[in-house]
Design an enzyme around this catalytic site. Structure first.
Site, mmCIF file in Angstrom:
data_model
loop_
_atom_site.group_PDB
_atom_site.id
_atom_site.type_symbol
_atom_site.label_atom_id
_atom_site.label_comp_id
_atom_site.label_asym_id
_atom_site.label_seq_id
_atom_site.Cartn_x
_atom_site.Cartn_y
_atom_site.Cartn_z
ATOM 1 N N HIS A 1 0.813 -1.215 0.000
ATOM 2 C CA HIS A 1 0.000 0.000 0.000
ATOM 3 C C HIS A 1 0.842 1.258 0.000
ATOM 4 C CE1 HIS A 1 -3.206 -2.820 0.739
ATOM 5 N NE2 HIS A 1 -3.886 -1.941 0.036
ATOM 6 N N ASP B 1 -4.129 -8.618 -5.386
ATOM 7 C CA ASP B 1 -4.277 -9.788 -4.532
ATOM 8 C C ASP B 1 -4.415 -11.063 -5.353
ATOM 9 O OD1 ASP B 1 -4.111 -9.039 -1.797
ATOM 10 O OD2 ASP B 1 -5.930 -7.862 -2.082
ATOM 11 N N GLU C 1 -10.563 -11.384 -6.255
ATOM 12 C CA GLU C 1 -9.133 -11.300 -5.963
ATOM 13 C C GLU C 1 -8.608 -12.569 -5.295
ATOM 14 O OE1 GLU C 1 -8.465 -7.642 -3.788
ATOM 15 O OE2 GLU C 1 -10.228 -7.910 -2.535
#
Ligand code: PEP
Ligand code: MG
Length: 576
Positions: free
Chosen positions: A191, A457, A433
């Site tokens: 992130h 993901d 995902e």
């Protein structure tokens, strides 16, 4: 001149001075003092407290102006520590008794406080340790006459060099003077890296021992496109990077010509080009870059950098703002995706061996319907202010989807009971995902209005490669044949069920890969705002038929690197 290889996390080049952010350690001398020195030492202590208070209030003001009132309130707790009579009195009485310099005494008292708080079985008090440490360090710094510029205090444009930066650290850099950053650890889709892209800060992550090789004040070139850091470059290298930077700008201008035009292929197929955001204040950047909507609003960042939980009203106001600003364009709100590499201090999430496989995203929300439903009610309430949709992260099977939808129905019922308006037909999507969701996409498609592929993901789960681990980053291949087949499978299942399918993982914003995705039939692409002009330009330069041929050919390769090479060659051909 020294070169360090890392992982390209956010494109662009920046040249600047290294600013190392590390653990701050103090060497506090122990000095005996005479009776006559006691008043001077007390005065030193009082001055340090006043200076610290001034610094914190200053910081609060800036954060309040730049990020908002709530973020600024975090520092209220720090001010309280400064006013703690017990702490102040203990320092003064020990100073008089032990006759040692105040910095030393203060450090000892601070250590005692921290150890007392650490041993108390009370989560709230434990949380205060960070506050005490933080303020304690500030006071010590002032006592010792030392300077430290935090990430939020940077006055000049620097390149931040750190072992690691948490998403909250990165959030604190928001709008600050950070020209680039380098971290020892982290992967392309951590992130922190994603946020660097939103902030348009060139970044290299996973640079292993960058913090060892780089000294404070070194001249650095961060090449966030190639994932290279050059330490103390010679004049010739500097010159060539400067012209490279200019070239980059020139190219951008070409793409900017397409930014306000629709993304229509040469044979007339319109594609939806949306942006990913983490904060409402990114909306102007989305519009500026020609975004036609928000394909992913990562709401968990709303929970970060604050002590309390956001209220329903807080959520509602944020979503209402984004919905109104983007109206009539769509805004897809992704419900809370806690866990993995995003930890929030408000929740007591137990330590897990494999957080990405653990109590994450929809799993957490289904276990905490109180938190989940509050967010759903706020989204529903905000839906009357624009074109809002919602989607659930990390769905792994249809039962989870049904449970989430059941809670959504309850939220609707509660609003109806209170006569609160909302859009009855708000569209609901599932993020795909997890490979199990991909393989059962036909089943899931019957119960939602759209899919959004979370490729960040999906890749990590399909290839068993931790997305944040630089050691295995070489295996993290969006072009891996398994990934391409999964994506094809998802898109085909969605289209068979007559629903739209988008992608909001980083892959959607990679031009070469976007060519393949276009050919596979992806309806919507969502990406960091600054990539939008290039993507629009690209889509306007090709027919869907050509893209389909590219996709079909890409599916024939046996390895990810062959696909990558092939896609890049096609891209160069189109952009030449
Ligand atoms: C993804 O997984 O691709 C995604 C968009 O979600 P996040 O990166 O926030 O996990
Ligand atoms: Mg995800």
């Amino acid at each position: 001149m020294n070169q360090i290889k890392g992982i390209a996390a956010a494109t662009g080049i920046s040249v600047g001075i290294a600013y190392k952010v590390g653990k701050e350690e103090f060497i506090v001398p122990r000095q005996e003092i005479g009776d006559q020195d006691i008043p001077i030492q007390i005065q030193l202590f009082e001055e340090a407290l006043i200076k610290t208070r001034r610094e914190i209030i200053e910081l609060q003001k800036r954060i309040s102006a730049e990020m908002g009132q709530e973020e600024a309130q975090i520092f209220d707790a720090h001010l309280l520590v400064l006013e703690d009579r017990m702490l102040i009195e203990e320092v003064i009485s020990r100073l008089k008794k032990d006759k040692l310099n105040v910095a030393f005494i203060f450090q000892e008292v601070l250590k005692k406080y921290v150890s007392v708080f650490s041993n108390i079985e009370d989560e709230y008090l434990k949380e205060r340790i960070a506050d005490i440490n933080d303020v304690g360090k500030r006071i010590l710094r002032n006592l010792l006459g030392k300077e430290r510029k935090g990430l939020g205090d940077l006055k000049e444009r620097v390149i931040v060099v750190a072992h690691d930066l948490s998403p909250s650290d990165t959030a604190a850099m928001h709008k600050k003077n950070v020209a680039g950053f380098i971290t020892d650890i982290g992967g392309k889709t951590s992130h922190t890296a994603i946020m660097a892209k939103s902030l348009e800060i060139p970044a290299v992550v996973g640079a292993e021992d960058a913090t060892v090789k780089i000294n404070q004040g070194d001249m650095l070139i961060v090449d966030g496109t190639l994932g290279i850091v050059i330490v103390n470059p010679d004049e010739e290298t500097l010159e060539s990077y400067r012209s490279e930077e200019l070239k980059l700008r020139g190219v951008t201008e070409k793409f900017l010509s397409a930014k306000d035009l629709p993304a229509i292929t040469l044979d007339g197929n319109q594609i939806e080009i949306n942006a990913n955001i983490e904060f409402p204040d990114e909306v102007p950047a989305v519009k500026l870059h020609g975004g036609e909507g928000i394909g992913l609003y990562r709401t968990e960042f709303f929970y970060m950098n604050r002590k309390d939980l956001p209220t329903e009203e807080d959520h509602y106001q944020a979503y209402k703002y984004v919905a109104e600003e983007m109206n009539p364009y769509p805004v897809i709100i992704r419900t809370l995706d806690l866990g993995g590499d995003k930890f929030l201090s408000q929740f007591e999430v137990p330590h897990e061996m494999h957080p990405f496989l653990g109590w994450r995203a929809i799993r957490f929300c289904l276990a905490r319907p109180d938190i989940f439903k509050l967010q759903l009610r706020a989204i529903l309430r905000a839906s009357v202010h624009g074109n809002l949709k919602l989607m659930y992260p990390m769905i792994s099977g249809v039962e989870e989807l049904r449970q989430a939808n059941k809670i959504l129905e309850e939220a609707k019922g509660e609003l109806k009971a209170k006569d609160m308006p909302f859009d009855e037909d708000v569209q609901v999507g599932a993020m795909i995902e997890v490979p199990s969701a991909a393989m059962t996409a036909d089943i899931l498609a019957k119960e939602v209005d759209f899919f959004s592929i979370g490729s960040n993901d999906l890749i990590q789960y399909a290839l068993a490669v931790d997305r944040a681990n630089e050691k295995v980053a070489y295996l993290y291949e969006p072009t891996h044949p398994a990934v391409l087949r999964l994506i094809k499978h998802i898109i085909d299942a969605a289209h068979n069920a007559d629903i739209n399918v988008g992608m909001c993982g980083e892959m959607a914003g990679e031009p070469g890969l976007a060519l393949i995705l276009l050919g596979l039939g992806l309806d919507e692409f969502s990406m960091p705002p600054q990539v939008i002009p290039e993507l629009k330009y690209l889509i306007r330069s090709i027919t869907l038929k050509e893209a389909q041929e590219i996709a079909n050919e890409a599916l024939e390769f046996s390895t990810g690197s062959e696909v990558e090479e092939f896609a890049q060659a096609k891209l160069r051909g189109i952009l030449k």
